[in-house]
Design an enzyme around this catalytic site. Structure first.
Site: not given
Ligand code: KE4
Length: 427
Positions: A142, A237, A265
């Site tokens: 993801y 990523d 994060k």
């Molecule tokens: P954000 O747009 O949520 O800040 O980041 C997206 C993203 C990009 N790349 C990786 C590897 C990620 O894990 C994420 C977002 N992680 C999720 C948890 N698996 C966020 C939790 C959520 O979607 O509420």
């Protein structure tokens, strides 16, 4: 009716699913989410005042625990000067300098406001740099919710992608190709099928969105070689792994450098921050210097920079945190493996990331991860919450450890898991 239940009913009238990010709705574990009042160190407290050991840590940012004094002090100091200016600040220069110092493959970096934005922008920069359109991603990884990333493999493994969400145009999906994690051959086949057309390959160097799946020996190095051979931009990523698996992230831990890296994060210390950066020749194409447009009102926000800088500086000046997180992770994985022995489960993870899969395993890619029994996971989730452990409400997420966790906390979690399997066995 508890306060969380009442708030959730109200929230669902006003917010899609009652939440501002889908996984929080606890749909896959069949319960009302706990509405959270506050958090401190390794604990999180719901609106009824129940305390839980927090193994989510806001999905990764809280690697030093909640309300670390140095981070809180930095934010309190920054807000005295105002919240946002929309103009360059010294803190952004300091942040860029620190990221380039800690992530050796990053020569230049641009701040954005989320991991999604970081990925979307990095892919655009790679397309601008190569003049190509296609992007390879991996099933089960993801990378946020930009259109090009909400795509799954078409009917045949070599066909172009199809939308994995309503609202994603087929025209966009067709440029996203999907490979299988830990399967270099599936990548080679795509390069052979689309010679000279692939702008970028994006990968989670440790996959943590299908549960936690580590890269097989030689996998990341093989991706590096394939990208070099094909003139394709390798994007790591590191939104989860960055500053978590080592100060230099997965690139330091596994000794493979990316051309572009995305962050999120931890870099924000709990505030909304993302970033992308890498080779100067690519980043110099980004506006206003070059033709790749990208912008953001709150990018580099001074309060967010203060939080992120404080956390990254703590990690830089206390590298012993990583040894401690590794020890905690090993203690947890060993304990969970013992607890679930003979119960058709498998435990994975590296450093402060872990996952208990309700499948026999081994889990090496999305296919094997998907064989997990999500109903058993849901029962496990509810049991653990009742026993004071706040986990991610999905089989396909990670356990996030932080520096505020203690070995006793790990023993508590393992004992609760052991009790779950015992009661499950007794039916
Ligand atoms: P954000 O747009 O949520 O800040 O980041 C997206 C993203 C990009 N790349 C990786 C590897 C990620 O894990 C994420 C977002 N992680 C999720 C948890 N698996 C966020 C939790 C959520 O979607 O509420």
């Amino acid at each position: 009716m508890g306060r969380s239940e009442g708030l959730f009913i109200k929230a669902k009238e006003l917010i899609p699913g009652g939440v501002n990010s889908p996984v929080r709705a606890c749909g896959s574990v069949g319960m009302t989410p706990r509405f959270i009042q506050r958090a401190d160190k390794q604990y999180i407290y719901d609106v009824e005042g129940n305390a839980y050991l927090d193994f989510v840590g806001s999905w990764g940012p809280m690697v030093l625990g909640h309300r670390h004094p140095a981070v809180m002090e930095a934010v309190e100091k920054a807000i005295q000067n105002g919240l946002s200016f929309g103009a360059p600040t010294e803190a952004e220069v300091e942040m860029a300098q620190l990221v380039c110092e800690l992530a050796p493959s990053v020569e230049m970096v641009r701040m954005v406001n989320s991991g999604t934005e970081a990925v979307m922008s990095a892919i655009r920069a790679a397309r601008g740099f190569t003049g190509r359109n296609k992007v390879i991603k991996f099933a089960g990884c993801y990378h946020g919710h930009s259109d090009a990333m909400l795509v799954k493999a078409g009917s045949g493994g070599l066909t172009t992608g199809v939308p994995d969400s309503a609202g994603v145009p087929g025209g966009c999906a067709q440029d996203t190709l999907t490979a299988s994690y830990n399967d270099l051959e599936s990548v080679e086949q795509l390069f052979q099928a689309y010679p000279g057309q692939i702008a970028a390959l994006i990968v989670e160097p440790v996959a943590a969105n299908m549960g936690v799946v580590e890269p097989a020996e030689g996998f990341l190095k093989g991706l590096r070689q394939l990208c070099d051979q094909n003139g394709t931009v390798l994007i790591f990523d590191e939104v989860i792994t960055g500053f978590r698996l080592a100060l230099g992230g997965a690139q330091e831990r596994y000794g493979v450098s990316a051309d572009l890296t995305t962050f999120g994060k931890i870099i924000g210390g709990g505030m909304p921050v993302g970033a992308y950066g890498g080779r100067r020749e690519i980043m110099n194409l980004v506006s206003p210097v070059g033709p790749v447009y990208q912008a953001g009102t709150l990018s580099g926000n001074p309060v967010a920079m203060a939080a992120g800088l404080a956390q990254l500086r703590l990690l830089k000046h206390h590298p012993e945190v990583y040894g401690y997180l590794d020890q905690l992770g090993e203690l947890l994985r060993a304990g969970l493996r013992k607890a679930c022995e003979g119960h058709n489960c498998t435990v994975t993870g590296v450093g402060s990331l872990a996952c208990l899969f309700f499948t026999k395993g081994p889990v090496t890619n999305y296919e094997s991860a998907k064989s997990s029994d999500t109903k058993r996971f849901a029962a496990y989730y509810r049991w653990m919450l009742e026993h004071g452990c706040y986990l991610a409400p999905s089989q396909f997420e990670a356990i996030f450890l932080c520096d505020a966790h203690t070995p006793e906390d790990i023993h508590q979690m393992v004992d609760s898991a052991k009790a779950f399997f015992q009661q499950e066995e007794q039916g």
